[in-house]
Scaffold this motif. Structure first.
Motif, PDB file in Angstrom:
ATOM      1  N   HIS A   1       0.827  -1.214   0.000  1.00  0.00           N
ATOM      2  CA  HIS A   1       0.000   0.000   0.000  1.00  0.00           C
ATOM      3  C   HIS A   1       0.857   1.258   0.000  1.00  0.00           C
ATOM      4  O   HIS A   1       0.340   2.354  -0.131  1.00  0.00           O
ATOM      5  CB  HIS A   1      -0.917   0.022   1.229  1.00  0.00           C
ATOM      6  CG  HIS A   1      -1.940  -1.069   1.201  1.00  0.00           C
ATOM      7  ND1 HIS A   1      -3.182  -0.896   0.630  1.00  0.00           N
ATOM      8  CD2 HIS A   1      -1.914  -2.344   1.642  1.00  0.00           C
ATOM      9  CE1 HIS A   1      -3.868  -2.021   0.738  1.00  0.00           C
ATOM     10  NE2 HIS A   1      -3.125  -2.917   1.348  1.00  0.00           N
ATOM     11  N   MET A   2       2.152   1.089   0.227  1.00  0.00           N
ATOM     12  CA  MET A   2       3.022   2.247   0.450  1.00  0.00           C
ATOM     13  C   MET A   2       4.146   2.316  -0.570  1.00  0.00           C
ATOM     14  O   MET A   2       5.174   2.943  -0.319  1.00  0.00           O
ATOM     15  CB  MET A   2       3.619   2.167   1.867  1.00  0.00           C
ATOM     16  CG  MET A   2       2.566   2.135   2.953  1.00  0.00           C
ATOM     17  SD  MET A   2       3.257   1.626   4.542  1.00  0.00           S
ATOM     18  CE  MET A   2       4.567   2.826   4.737  1.00  0.00           C
ATOM     19  N   PHE A   3       3.965   1.676  -1.741  1.00  0.00           N
ATOM     20  CA  PHE A   3       5.031   1.687  -2.738  1.00  0.00           C
ATOM     21  C   PHE A   3       5.391   3.107  -3.156  1.00  0.00           C
ATOM     22  O   PHE A   3       6.520   3.364  -3.556  1.00  0.00           O
ATOM     23  CB  PHE A   3       4.631   0.861  -3.967  1.00  0.00           C
ATOM     24  CG  PHE A   3       4.751  -0.633  -3.758  1.00  0.00           C
ATOM     25  CD1 PHE A   3       5.603  -1.160  -2.799  1.00  0.00           C
ATOM     26  CD2 PHE A   3       4.011  -1.513  -4.542  1.00  0.00           C
ATOM     27  CE1 PHE A   3       5.708  -2.535  -2.627  1.00  0.00           C
ATOM     28  CE2 PHE A   3       4.121  -2.891  -4.376  1.00  0.00           C
ATOM     29  CZ  PHE A   3       4.972  -3.398  -3.410  1.00  0.00           C
ATOM     30  N   ALA A   4       4.418   4.032  -3.095  1.00  0.00           N
ATOM     31  CA  ALA A   4       4.735   5.412  -3.497  1.00  0.00           C
ATOM     32  C   ALA A   4       5.101   6.291  -2.316  1.00  0.00           C
ATOM     33  O   ALA A   4       5.389   7.460  -2.482  1.00  0.00           O
ATOM     34  CB  ALA A   4       3.559   6.025  -4.260  1.00  0.00           C
ATOM     35  N   SER A   5       5.057   5.744  -1.096  1.00  0.00           N
ATOM     36  CA  SER A   5       5.508   6.523   0.057  1.00  0.00           C
ATOM     37  C   SER A   5       7.029   6.528   0.070  1.00  0.00           C
ATOM     38  O   SER A   5       7.652   6.083  -0.884  1.00  0.00           O
ATOM     39  CB  SER A   5       5.006   5.904   1.365  1.00  0.00           C
ATOM     40  OG  SER A   5       3.608   5.913   1.401  1.00  0.00           O
ATOM     41  N   ALA A   6       7.610   6.982   1.155  1.00  0.00           N
ATOM     42  CA  ALA A   6       9.074   6.981   1.226  1.00  0.00           C
ATOM     43  C   ALA A   6       9.537   5.568   1.515  1.00  0.00           C
ATOM     44  O   ALA A   6       9.976   5.248   2.602  1.00  0.00           O
ATOM     45  CB  ALA A   6       9.540   7.933   2.312  1.00  0.00           C
ATOM     46  N   THR A   7       9.403   4.700   0.525  1.00  0.00           N
ATOM     47  CA  THR A   7       9.692   3.283   0.724  1.00  0.00           C
ATOM     48  C   THR A   7      10.963   2.917  -0.026  1.00  0.00           C
ATOM     49  O   THR A   7      11.024   3.098  -1.241  1.00  0.00           O
ATOM     50  CB  THR A   7       8.505   2.446   0.202  1.00  0.00           C
ATOM     51  OG1 THR A   7       7.334   2.890   0.875  1.00  0.00           O
ATOM     52  CG2 THR A   7       8.713   0.984   0.464  1.00  0.00           C
ATOM     53  N   PRO A   8      11.971   2.411   0.680  1.00  0.00           N
ATOM     54  CA  PRO A   8      13.227   2.099   0.001  1.00  0.00           C
ATOM     55  C   PRO A   8      13.079   0.954  -1.005  1.00  0.00           C
ATOM     56  O   PRO A   8      12.144   0.160  -0.919  1.00  0.00           O
ATOM     57  CB  PRO A   8      14.173   1.701   1.138  1.00  0.00           C
ATOM     58  CG  PRO A   8      13.337   1.502   2.337  1.00  0.00           C
ATOM     59  CD  PRO A   8      12.020   2.172   2.117  1.00  0.00           C
ATOM     60  N   ASN A   9      14.023   0.889  -1.928  1.00  0.00           N
ATOM     61  CA  ASN A   9      13.947  -0.113  -2.996  1.00  0.00           C
ATOM     62  C   ASN A   9      13.820  -1.534  -2.484  1.00  0.00           C
ATOM     63  O   ASN A   9      12.986  -2.296  -2.966  1.00  0.00           O
ATOM     64  CB  ASN A   9      15.205  -0.022  -3.854  1.00  0.00           C
ATOM     65  CG  ASN A   9      15.113   1.113  -4.840  1.00  0.00           C
ATOM     66  OD1 ASN A   9      14.005   1.440  -5.285  1.00  0.00           O
ATOM     67  ND2 ASN A   9      16.218   1.729  -5.156  1.00  0.00           N
TER      68      ASN A   9
END
Lengths: 550, 302
Positions: A310-318
């Motif tokens: 759900h958070m792929f576009a949040s500040a989620t590292p690679n």
């Protein structure tokens, strides 16, 4: 084989309470609580649906025409909250409350008072949420995710504001669900009739068990997050406030740690309903029973490891994107096992198309589509394009409406004769099915196209290029609203004056069909002794209980 | 009956292959016009997913449809079907096939993701705003960080509810995002208040913007034109109004625009959230609820 007399297990039989007033009392009878849950949840479903129709009416044209932006934001926030926490959850728990003791051969649930308390918190939550519309601040307007910092901006400055009430409602809902889960899990583990081993339980009981275990394991994360957010909002703490060194992303992790598994809390019981209805109307045992049972537990485990999608576009590292892409796709495997099992169950069956079967087949077909778009959404590069667009809204509604709500309808029709002792009207049921199927697809299919083209969710006004598909979706929404009318008419008139139902109108297997319709106050005259696997359709001795014991 | 079934199966397999191929090809057109290198890669992935998804949907859906059509039984027939409880081989097959399928999908997605990365789309470097005083004051001439690329690094500032774009080398601020075509673009995304999301559908890229973080974001626009920029993370009352236009310019147009904008004195931008807040539209149902006041419009050269 010995039988257990009624008096040993449950004390003397209480007289059957005849009055309708018991449904408005603090009853500890699981069947009364089940009906209380179902009816209350359905009333909230109508309110949540009304909010959705206002939202869809606003979206008929690109510009604002009916409600202002604040109210629009409040409507979609409370629509989502009601549909999840006051419709699907309580409707599933209501059905489970009614059915689980009957299916496992128990007289009651493990903690009847706790159970009743859990139910009576539901109307409290609903009333709180609805009353919050009349606060000077208005109701909560930050979406059902309630991401900080926007959710705690509190422009009114009042201590009692919409967001405060919403968070309070979430905490109460968390407490209610935990109480309900403790009761259902304990009942399933402890109160099965003699001979009812785990691998003789109907799949509906398996899915209830796995769903309620998920509640116990994951829900505290959301309740904790809601309490911290409440502190940030009301007491000025800074757990999630970026301007004071708090981290809003941690809230997202806590929220989705629960709220993705929550989708399975909602969906697993729906899978359970399909697994009961399809064999009964295909006159065939459920194909691969054991693997379907095990796959429920696998879904339960894997679904706790997928939340970051759900958070792929949040500040989620690679690395996190890649790991959670893999785990999210893995859920397709146990889910696929179920779908294939249902298809193999109806394959070469003798199919009868009464209303429960129509809703079950409709639900399975819709779920097939929802599952495919779900795997698409797990693919990181594609998700980044459609994240927070109507593609996700469409996918999500194919799950929660086209699959789960269809399954709840299937379940209500299927067990209506057992619950009320009367038959529903087939004609009205079929009309209800077709209106629902057509309305739902008109409503939610175009959303996928809108999302692909870039229409962002949660907007009250939109770019004119998106108008056509929005009109189609809105027409579908109004049709869905209409579709509830034949259902309500059918339920009310059939309950009052429908044809009397026999004990086992579908000639189905399962302990609930061995007792009277409606069941007596402690379910069984004598506790049954279970001798074989469920779903003995077509077998010589399709009774699951020892005939000597009855 | 056997011949009929074999024929039906052949036809259905044909339909499935044909339809999945056609839909896979058409899938590109369901997306907005591709205007960045990244968009083409996402298009390939989506086409692949649609092809595979159509095969699964028509394959499994076809079996459901067949059952509904051919296993319908008269209401008067009360007998049961043969009690088939399972088939181990079949169950192993339908567990292994999805495992292989998702491995395939995940590998292909990973490959696309890596290729987007090499094109410079999505490396997320979190530069902490508070530790980097250069970013603290938007618009100051010396705010360009010395340790990053000397090429144009555009600062994107999101606030309730306006986008503004600052070009440090020329000290220009604008409500329009102008980008040179076929060059890797480096953005630094920052938010003044709540979460926002930077989303250009034509580029197929999206990134949440988090207050107190400066998020580096890169991609390569490759088609001249004007494209909408949306806020993709719910940001409050006037969320829907938070839009801007992205102009992908030829190098010449881009240089001209920079030069021309530099000559304009900074003025408060036209801002629809502010206008609507000051003069609410007349609507049948108005809530009169408190709303967060829109931030003052950014001062912009153009």
């Amino acid at each position: 084989m010995t039988t257990i007399p009624a008096a040993d297990a449950g004390g003397p039989l209480r007289p059957q309470p005849a009055s309708w007033r018991r449904y408005f009392s603090f009853s500890t009878d699981h069947k009364v609580i089940g009906v209380q849950y179902l009816v209350t949840a359905f009333l909230f479903f109508l309110i949540g649906g009304l909010f959705a129709m206002i939202v869809r009416a606003e979206l008929l044209t690109p510009q604002l025409d009916i409600v202002d932006r604040s109210l629009y934001n409040g409507l979609f926030t409370i629509h989502g909250t009601i549909m999840i926490f006051l419709w699907i959850f309580p409707a599933n728990v209501g059905l489970a409350n009614y059915l689980v003791p009957l299916m496992i051969g128990a007289r009651e649930t493990a903690f009847p008072v706790l159970n009743a308390l859990a139910f009576w918190l539901i109307p409290v939550i609903g009333i709180l949420l609805l009353l919050s519309f009349f606060l000077p601040s208005g109701t909560a307007q930050a979406g059902w995710w309630s991401y900080p910092p926007v959710s705690i901006q509190n422009p009114s400055g009042h201590l009692i504001n919409g967001e405060f009430v919403w968070l309070l409602a979430m905490v109460i809902s968390g407490i209610s669900s935990i109480m309900g889960a403790v009761n259902l899990v304990t009942t399933i583990v402890q109160m099965r009739a003699p001979g009812m081993t785990f691998f003789r339980m109907p799949i509906y009981v398996w899915t209830t068990l796995s769903a309620q275990l998920l509640q116990l394991f994951c829900l505290p994360a959301l309740t904790g997050a809601a309490i911290m957010l409440l502190f940030d909002l009301s007491l000025g703490t800074d757990f999630f406030t970026p301007s004071k060194q708090g981290d809003p992303i941690i809230y997202q992790h806590l929220f989705w740690f629960y709220s993705h598994p929550a989708v399975y809390v909602m969906a697993l019981p729906a899978f359970g309903v399909f697994s009961e209805v399809l064999p009964a109307f295909a006159r065939k045992p459920l194909f691969g029973y054991k693997n379907v049972a095990i796959s429920s537990m696998l879904i339960c485990v894997i679904s706790t490891t997928v939340w970051v999608h759900h958070m792929f576009a949040s500040a989620t590292p690679n690395w996190m994107r890649i790991v959670f892409m893999a785990t999210s796709m893995l859920v397709a495997v146990p889910t696929g096992i179920k779908v294939f099992a249902w298809v193999a169950t109806i394959w070469r069956g003798k199919l009868h198309f009464q209303t429960p079967m129509l809703f079950a087949l409709g639900g399975v077909s819709m779920f097939l589509f929802a599952g495919i778009t779900g795997v698409m959404l797990a693919a990181v590069p594609f998700d980044i394009h459609v994240n927070n667009t109507y593609f996700v809204v469409g996918h999500f509604h194919y799950v929660v409406f086209n699959t789960i709500t269809m399954a709840i309808y299937a379940g209500i029709y299927y067990w209506f004769p057992k619950i009320t002792g009367r038959m529903y009207s087939e004609g009205w049921g079929k009309l209800h099915f077709w209106l629902t199927l057509i309305g739902a697809n008109l409503n939610f299919f175009p959303m996928h196209a809108l999302g692909l083209q870039g229409m962002v969710r949660r907007i009250a006004s939109y770019d004119p290029q998106y108008t056509g598909l929005n009109v189609v979706a809105s027409v579908g929404a109004f049709l869905l609203g209409m579709s509830t009318l034949p259902f309500i008419a059918n339920m009310v008139s059939s309950w009052l004056q429908g044809r009397k139902a026999p004990d086992n109108p579908w000639n189905a297997t399962g302990l609930e069909w061995t007792t009277s319709s409606p069941p007596p106050s402690e379910n069984f005259a004598e506790i049954p002794i279970v001798t074989s696997e469920p779903y003995g359709y077509g077998e010589q001795n399709r009774l699951v209980i020892d005939p000597l014991s009855t | 009956m056997q011949i009929f079934n074999a024929l039906l199966l052949t036809i259905w397999v044909g339909i499935t292959i044909f339809t999945s191929h056609i839909l896979g090809q058409q899938a590109y057109d369901w997306l907005p016009t591709a205007a960045a290198a990244e968009a083409e890669l996402v298009g390939h992935l989506f086409s692949f997913l649609v092809t595979l998804g159509t095969i699964v949907f028509l394959g499994v859906g076809g079996m459901i449809a067949y059952s509904i059509l051919f296993y319908r039984t008269a209401a008067s027939d009360r007998s049961d079907a043969p009690p088939i409880r399972g088939n181990s081989t079949l169950e192993i097959v339908w567990t292994v096939i999805p495992i292989l399928l998702v491995i395939w999908i995940a590998s292909y997605s990973y490959d696309i993701y890596q290729r987007m990365d090499t094109l410079g789309s999505l490396p997320l470097a979190h530069l902490h705003l508070l530790e980097s005083p250069a970013y603290a004051e938007m618009g100051s001439q010396d705010s360009q960080p010395s340790d990053t690329q000397p090429s144009e690094q555009i600062e994107v500032l999101a606030k309730q509810w306006a986008w503004s774009f600052h070009y440090p080398s020329q000290n220009i601020t604008s409500t329009e995002l102008h980008l040179p075509v076929n060059q890797s673009v480096h953005l630094v995304l920052q938010s003044e208040d709540v979460l926002h999301g930077f989303f250009v559908p034509n580029f197929r890229i999206k990134q949440d913007i988090i207050p107190n973080q400066a998020i580096a974001f890169q991609f390569t626009p490759n088609r001249v034109g004007q494209y909408p920029l949306y806020d993709s993370q719910f940001s409050g009352t006037y969320f829907a109004l938070m839009q801007a236009t992205v102009y992908v310019d030829t190098p010449k147009q881009y240089a001209q625009w920079l030069a021309q904008a530099a000559t304009q004195p900074p003025v408060p931008a036209v801002n629809s959230a502010n206008s609507e807040h000051a003069q609410p539209p007349s609507l049948p149902v108005r809530s009169h609820w408190h709303t967060v006041s829109p931030a003052p419009p950014p001062l912009v050269n153009q």
